[in-house]
Structures are given as C-alpha cells and as structure tokens.
Design an enzyme around this catalytic site. Structure first.
Site, PDB file in Angstrom:
ATOM      1  N   ASP A  65      16.274 -17.769  20.506  1.00 37.76           N
ATOM      2  CA  ASP A  65      16.612 -16.391  20.119  1.00 37.76           C
ATOM      3  C   ASP A  65      17.252 -15.607  21.251  1.00 37.76           C
ATOM      4  OD1 ASP A  65      15.837 -16.627  17.525  1.00 37.76           O
ATOM      5  OD2 ASP A  65      13.875 -15.687  17.763  1.00 37.76           O
ATOM      6  N   HIS A 168      12.754  -4.381  13.424  1.00 34.66           N
ATOM      7  CA  HIS A 168      13.368  -3.700  14.564  1.00 34.66           C
ATOM      8  C   HIS A 168      14.137  -2.489  14.062  1.00 34.66           C
ATOM      9  CE1 HIS A 168      13.491  -7.347  17.528  1.00 34.66           C
ATOM     10  NE2 HIS A 168      12.531  -6.511  17.872  1.00 34.66           N
ATOM     11  N   ALA A 258      17.528 -15.903  10.831  1.00 33.54           N
ATOM     12  CA  ALA A 258      16.555 -15.596  11.887  1.00 33.54           C
ATOM     13  C   ALA A 258      16.253 -14.107  11.944  1.00 33.54           C
ATOM     14  CB  ALA A 258      17.077 -16.070  13.243  1.00 33.54           C
ATOM     15  N   CYS A 264      22.274  -7.216  16.600  1.00 36.28           N
ATOM     16  CA  CYS A 264      21.299  -8.050  17.301  1.00 36.28           C
ATOM     17  C   CYS A 264      21.960  -8.993  18.304  1.00 36.28           C
ATOM     18  CB  CYS A 264      20.501  -8.879  16.294  1.00 36.28           C
ATOM     19  SG  CYS A 264      19.321  -7.921  15.325  1.00 36.28           S
ATOM     20  N   ASN A 524     -20.517  24.066 -21.016  1.00 35.06           N
ATOM     21  CA  ASN A 524     -20.900  24.617 -22.319  1.00 35.06           C
ATOM     22  C   ASN A 524     -21.242  23.498 -23.307  1.00 35.06           C
ATOM     23  OD1 ASN A 524     -20.822  27.113 -24.166  1.00 35.06           O
ATOM     24  ND2 ASN A 524     -19.426  25.728 -25.241  1.00 35.06           N
ATOM     25  N   MET A 636     -17.164  13.831 -15.359  1.00 34.23           N
ATOM     26  CA  MET A 636     -16.225  13.667 -14.249  1.00 34.23           C
ATOM     27  C   MET A 636     -16.032  14.950 -13.448  1.00 34.23           C
ATOM     28  SD  MET A 636     -12.192  12.587 -14.226  1.00 34.23           S
ATOM     29  CE  MET A 636     -12.450  10.876 -14.637  1.00 34.23           C
ATOM     30  N   ASP A 656     -21.541   6.551 -14.798  1.00 31.17           N
ATOM     31  CA  ASP A 656     -20.433   6.801 -15.716  1.00 31.17           C
ATOM     32  C   ASP A 656     -19.874   5.473 -16.191  1.00 31.17           C
ATOM     33  OD1 ASP A 656     -17.745   7.767 -16.813  1.00 31.17           O
ATOM     34  OD2 ASP A 656     -18.587   9.636 -16.079  1.00 31.17           O
ATOM     35  N   ASP A 679     -23.231   2.522 -19.396  1.00 31.24           N
ATOM     36  CA  ASP A 679     -23.461   3.531 -20.423  1.00 31.24           C
ATOM     37  C   ASP A 679     -24.610   4.432 -19.976  1.00 31.24           C
ATOM     38  OD1 ASP A 679     -23.214   4.252 -23.552  1.00 31.24           O
ATOM     39  OD2 ASP A 679     -25.332   4.172 -22.972  1.00 31.24           O
TER      40      ASP A 679
END
Length: 703
Positions: A65, A168, A258, A264, A524, A636, A656, A679
């Site tokens: 490389d 990069h 590569a 590069c 309620n 909830m 729940d 349940d």
C-alpha cells in the site's frame, strides 16, 4: 513543466491486495491485475505531469500500500507531520517516507506512539489555505488534531466519519479551488455536516449522490481548475463545469479494490503557507473517573460506546481491576470531543453513568440567573433519576426532589443555599440554574454480583417471558409487597383500563383492601370502567362473566358517568350505596388516595377527574413521594409519566402486553426497574395467588 505544484507518487511495483483493512479489500485478496494496475497508474502519472511536477519515492517489497502516498504524511510549507498508521500492515511504510521527507529538506514532526494519524488521507487543506479539515473515526484519532494545529500553525476543523466505506476523509471529501467543496454528506455525522455548512457557503458546496461516491469521485486531485478522478456521472461533470472546473477521468479500478483512487495515489508536497493564518483547534479533552463493577456490569463498555457514538474519542489512562469478587474497579479515561458542544453531550451521558470529571473537584458548577419565570437559561443541565450533587462555593450540595428531565434551581434560604430539581415551568425569577456539566456528579449505588442477580430480572432483555418466568417475577414482587406492607411502607399503583377489561379489577381491589396499596394513579377511563363493572357487570359494554357484548352496552359507561356526576363524586356515590365493590370502592372505603388525570379523549369526565394537566402532574408527584415501590399496570402514558417523576432507588414493576412500554421504562437504566411482558389480568391473578401462599415474617414474630 514550470508549475509550482508538486506531487509525490510511488510506482505500483509491489502493489497487490495482500490483506483486508477496509471494506473495499474484502473479496479482493490477490485479485488485482499487476499489468492493469501499472497501466492505470502510469496514465494518472502522465496526466499529472502535464499540469504539475511529480516526484517519486522508491517502492519497497512487503509494503504493497506504499503506492498510496497520500498517507505518507501531511505537508504545509516545509513542515510535515509523519503518519502513524493504525494497522500494523502499513506501519512498515513509515521509515521509508520519513527518509524521503528528511532527504528533501522537510522538518518532520512525529506523533506519540499509538496515536494514529494517516496523513493527507485524513487531513485536507482548504484550497484557499484558510484552515485544515481533519477527519477521525476510523483511521485517525481526534487527539492528533491539536498536534496538527500546533506544528503547522493552522486552524483545524474536526470532521467525524461514520460510514466504514469512507474510512479516510479523502474518500468522501475534496476541497477545490476558489473555496468550492466536493463531498458526500452521508459519510459524516450531523455535527460535522453542520460545521461544513457553517464554513462553506451553499453556493460553493457540491454534494454528490451515492453512485458517484462509491466510484470515489471525491477521491480526486485538484490542480487549479482541473479535477482528475476515476469516474464521474454526466450530471456531476455538468455541475462542476457550471462552476468552472474541467473533469479528467482516468480509470483506477485496480486501486479501488484496495480502497483508493486518484487522491490516494498522490501527496501534494507544495502547500503554501498563509502568514495571517495561525493555530486554532476546538478539540476539548477531559479526564473522567469511573468506579464500580466496571467489567461484569458492562459499565466500562457502555461508557466507551457512549463516547464514540456521540462523536468523541477516548484513551484509557489507567485501569485498576478489583482483585476480589466483591472488589470494585476504577478507570481513568481521557475523553476528547471536536467541540465544547459535543463534549457537553458526551459528559451528560457519562455523568448519568456515575462518571466524575476529575478537574471538577476544584471547580464549582456554572450558574445563570432565571430572567423569566418558567424559562430556564440556555444550556441548562437536564437532570436524571439518579441522586445528584452540585458543587457551590467549594461545597457539594445534594439536590432535593430528584427526578428526570428537570433543571437544578439554586435559591438562597435562611438556612443557606438550597438546590432543588424543578420542572422548567416551575423555575422562578430570583433563582439561579445550573448550566453546562461542570461541577455536577451523580451518585449510583455499586451493586455486588449477588445483588444484581437478585434485583435485576435480566431475562426480560430477551423479549416476551415464558409463563414460568413470569411466575418467578411474581414470586419476587409478592415478597417485596409483603415486606413493604409489614414494615409500614408505601406502594403506589398506576393502572389503565385494561386492568378492568382483562378481569384484573377484582385482584387490584383485593390488593387495596388488604393494605398492599397506599396510592392509586390513573386516568378517567380506569375509574369509569371499574364503576361500570361494579354497577352494571360490564366493561366497555362486555359482560365480564360471559365475555359477550351486551345489547346497548356501548352506552353503559356514559350512564355510569352521568350517575356519578349526579352524586357529585365517587366518594359520595359509595356513601349512597351506588358503588359497592371494585377498585374505586376499595380506595374510598380504605382511605387510599387516588388521582385521576384527564385527557382530551375523556367522556364526561367523572367529577373526580383532574382536567388541569399541571395540577394532575403535581398531584401525581405528591402521591408517589417516598414510595418504596410503584406497580405500573398496563398504561403506557401514565407509566412513562410516573417513571419520569420517580428517582432512582424506588423499585418499579411495569406490566404490559406491549414490549415497547417495558422497554421505555428500562431505558431509564435503573437496576430497580423490572419489566414484565404479559397479560396484566394474568399477572394480577398470579400475584394474588402468591400473596395468599406467603406467611408474613412480621406476623410470625408478633404472634
């Protein structure tokens, strides 16, 4: 060629894909054609030589490389910061590049060992020379950026990469002449995109789409108004042409295998210095300390993940592992962030985990005055469920009324300064509010392995529990309820109408009657349908014994509401003998206080229902104060609301059928929180059965 621009290249004599260190290499081991790679490299070399001077560094066997010279280092003027490669496969290149720079008269700066920085692959100069864009996230560390600013005497702007394909900066970001920018926004996090938009005018930003990005259109070489790249769509070429750039395409497909292309393969080694530009970097670092069972609780992993996920970087400076099973561990971690804003976000998460900012032992919390009642200053610290202390005048002060999602208000009283957790609407002129994250610490209990095993129902993390596992939870809940009742403690229940619909009403009523419940919170609907069942034997018009809809039953709840409104309250209806059983009946006859919080969908509502939301919240908070346990039964909104009001240390059981509800509760992170996906009628039935089996230790002692 008389151009002052010079590039460094390395012939692909030894180039091949010999290993995998990025996603592009996967599946391409030894699949690159040497002849084609040489041909493509020579074509790029020829194009660049027509417009600039190209120097060559000698290739070496064993470092395939090295052909990607962009990663040799970062050059500005006659200064160069040598790369520190992350992967050992590329570290062998460093001495060869160091030799070339030294032989060519550059002053070479070398970063500390184990501080990765991969040169001009991750650091790109604005083509006007105004600042340096520096990437981090995959190959280069954020902590390298202050060194770049210091050694090159330039402002550094830190950008976080988030897509591993663009590992990069130069794979997705290309500054162009005249202040233009070619880039792929999805490769960056939101903070980095905002920073780019702040520095580069919209008219100068050329954002590309994914098809061009994966062809490495941003991995281009810019020479004046020429842009050399592997490939570009016709649309992109047209956009560049419209702002004065000529695109030269040259195939580099062998190098894409590569993970590299035109940029590069080159390193610009003539970068002019602007005398009026000087060092500046917004990277901020803090040292924090974490204590507890860091490994077996996963605390250290969560902390480090939070740092990275929120755009920071870390270095573990010291780790002291507990020597015995019950021993705690301690770690000192250096946290770095690209700005104070990002650092604040990271620290707020880490404070939640109990981390302590070491320098804060010498720094007071930052306070700003409230200038408008009900409005906190900007950047106020948002509280958590955990007991919190703030440092004021050199002393740590405990925050009262701890709860989530509030602000910390400081007020002067005859007994001195007092810190209270307040909702935003409750802060008052004359108070000061804690801002930033300085001078704040949370207190989290250090749980032993045995305590965690008995307190935390970890099997819930796998989703819906089996019936036997639900029974195991019920056994523990029953034992806790009996202990709390016999010790004169307090249990609050928040419940939804599903409790009644599923046949759980009679069991909840029994809990209240036998002294297991000291407060009831709901809406309620639970009261309406409980009273409907008591008066008419139905719930939502369904016969509770036969399970079938009753003709005209859909009107039952309205008739119930009308009757209770005639008597003026639930209590008065009980006194008149209109209600003679059920949940609300037991609350009234056993003097168990209740709050019914209304909503826009309520029919009637009942006269007891508090339709003022603010007052309802206040009453909720009053009833859950000093609770030892809260049972959340299939509601909830009310469960989440109560959870937000409740500090750490209070046992909470959320039941729940919807996993999302219990997950929301578990997000609090409190070890006392238990989620049961089942349940609610079944749960309450099992709970009553288990309580009936128990013999109270307290009653045994007193005979």
């Amino acid at each position: 060629m008389n151009s002052p621009i010079r590039f460094l290249m390395c012939a692909p004599e030894y180039y091949d894909v010999d290993y995998v260190i990025n996603p592009w290499m996967e599946g391409n081991i030894h699949k690159s054609s040497r002849d084609r790679a040489v041909e493509q490299w020579e074509q790029l070399h020829h194009i660049l030589k027509e417009h600039a001077i190209v120097d060559l560094v000698q290739p070496h066997k064993g470092v395939p490389d090295m052909v990607f010279t962009a990663n040799a280092g970062l050059v500005l003027g006659k200064n160069v910061v040598l790369s520190r490669f992350l992967h050992k496969e590329r570290q062998g290149e460093e001495p060869f590049f160091l030799k070339w720079f030294e032989e060519n008269g550059y002053t070479v700066h070398v970063l500390p060992k184990d501080l990765p920085f991969e040169g001009a692959g991750d650091a790109l100069l604005d083509r006007e020379g105004r600042w340096l864009w520096a990437g981090y996230g995959f190959r280069s560390e954020l902590d390298s950026h202050p060194y770049l600013a210091k050694w090159l005497d330039i402002e550094v702007l830190s950008l976080r990469l988030t897509d591993e394909r663009f590992y990069h900066l130069d794979t997705c970001f290309c500054p162009l002449k005249d202040g233009y920018l070619l880039y792929y926004p999805p490769a960056f996090d939101s903070y980095s995109n905002r920073l780019i938009e702040m520095r580069v005018a919209a008219s100068k930003r050329i954002a590309i789409d994914e098809p061009d990005a994966v062809n490495f259109a941003c991995n281009a070489v810019n020479i004046d108004h020429i842009v050399v790249m592997n490939k570009a769509s016709e649309a992109l070429k047209a956009r560049l042409a419209n702002v004065g750039f000529q695109v030269i395409e040259t195939p580099l497909t062998e190098f894409l295998k590569a993970g590299g292309a035109a940029k590069c393969l080159t390193l610009r080694v003539t970068e002019p210095v602007r005398e009026e530009v000087h060092a500046n970097v917004s990277v901020e670092s803090r040292i924090l300390r974490l204590e507890g069972h860091l490994l077996d609780s996963g605390l250290i992993n969560r902390a480090l993940d939070l740092i990275v996920e929120n755009g920071g970087s870390f270095q573990v400076l010291n780790f002291q592992l507990g020597e015995q099973r019950q021993s705690t561990s301690a770690a000192e971690v250096k946290v770095s962030a690209p700005s104070h804003e990002v650092m604040e976000t990271i620290l707020s998460h880490l404070i939640d985990l109990g981390a302590v900012d070491l320098p804060q032992d010498e720094r007071d919390a930052k306070l700003e005055p409230v200038t408008q009642s009900g409005v906190a200053p900007d950047d106020f610290y948002v509280t958590t469920i955990y007991p919190t202390e703030v440092r004021i005048n050199g002393e740590w002060v405990k925050v009262e009324n701890q709860r989530m999602d509030g602000a910390i208000a400081i007020s002067q009283t005859p007994n001195g300064l007092v810190a209270r957790c307040k909702l935003l609407r409750d802060v008052e002129v004359g108070e000061q509010v804690v801002v930033d994250v300085q001078g704040i610490r949370t207190i989290r209990k250090t749980e032993s392995r045995e305590q965690r095993n008995t307190q935390e129902f970890s099997f819930m993390s796998s989703g819906v529990s089996s019936e036997r596992r639900v029974e195991l939870v019920v056994e523990q809940v029953a034992w806790e309820l009996r202990k709390i009742r016999d010790a004169g403690g307090k249990v609050a229940v928040t419940a939804g109408p599903v409790v009644i619909h599923t046949g759980g009403g009679e069991h909840l009523a029994q809990l209240i009657r036998e002294g297991y419940v000291q407060a009831l919170l709901g809406g309620n609907a639970i009261a309406v349908h409980d009273i409907e069942q008591s008066m008419m034997g139905t719930s939502l018009g369904v016969d509770m014994k036969r399970g079938v809809a009753v003709r005209g039953g859909h009107r039952h709840h309205l008739k119930v509401i009308n009757t209770i409104r005639r008597y003026g309250s639930i209590a008065k209806a009980v006194e008149a003998g209109i209600i003679n059983n059920g949940v609300m009946y037991e609350c009234v006859t056993n003097n168990v206080p209740f709050v019914l919080a209304g909503s826009i969908r309520d029919d009637g509502p009942l006269p007891d229902t508090q339709m003022d939301l603010i007052k309802a919240q206040t009453e909720y908070a009053r009833l859950i104060k000093d609770a030892d346990m809260i049972l959340m039964l299939s509601s909830m909104l009310h469960s989440i609301g109560v959870g937000n009001m409740t500090p750490a240390g209070v046992k909470m059981v959320c039941v729940d059928i919807n996993p999302a509800v219990v997950t929301k509760l578990s997000d609090r992170g409190s070890i006392e929180s238990v989620g049961v996906v089942t349940d609610v009628g079944l749960f309450l039935s099992l709970l009553i059965q288990q309580l009936d089996r128990l013999t109270s230790p307290y009653r045994m002692m007193v005979g």
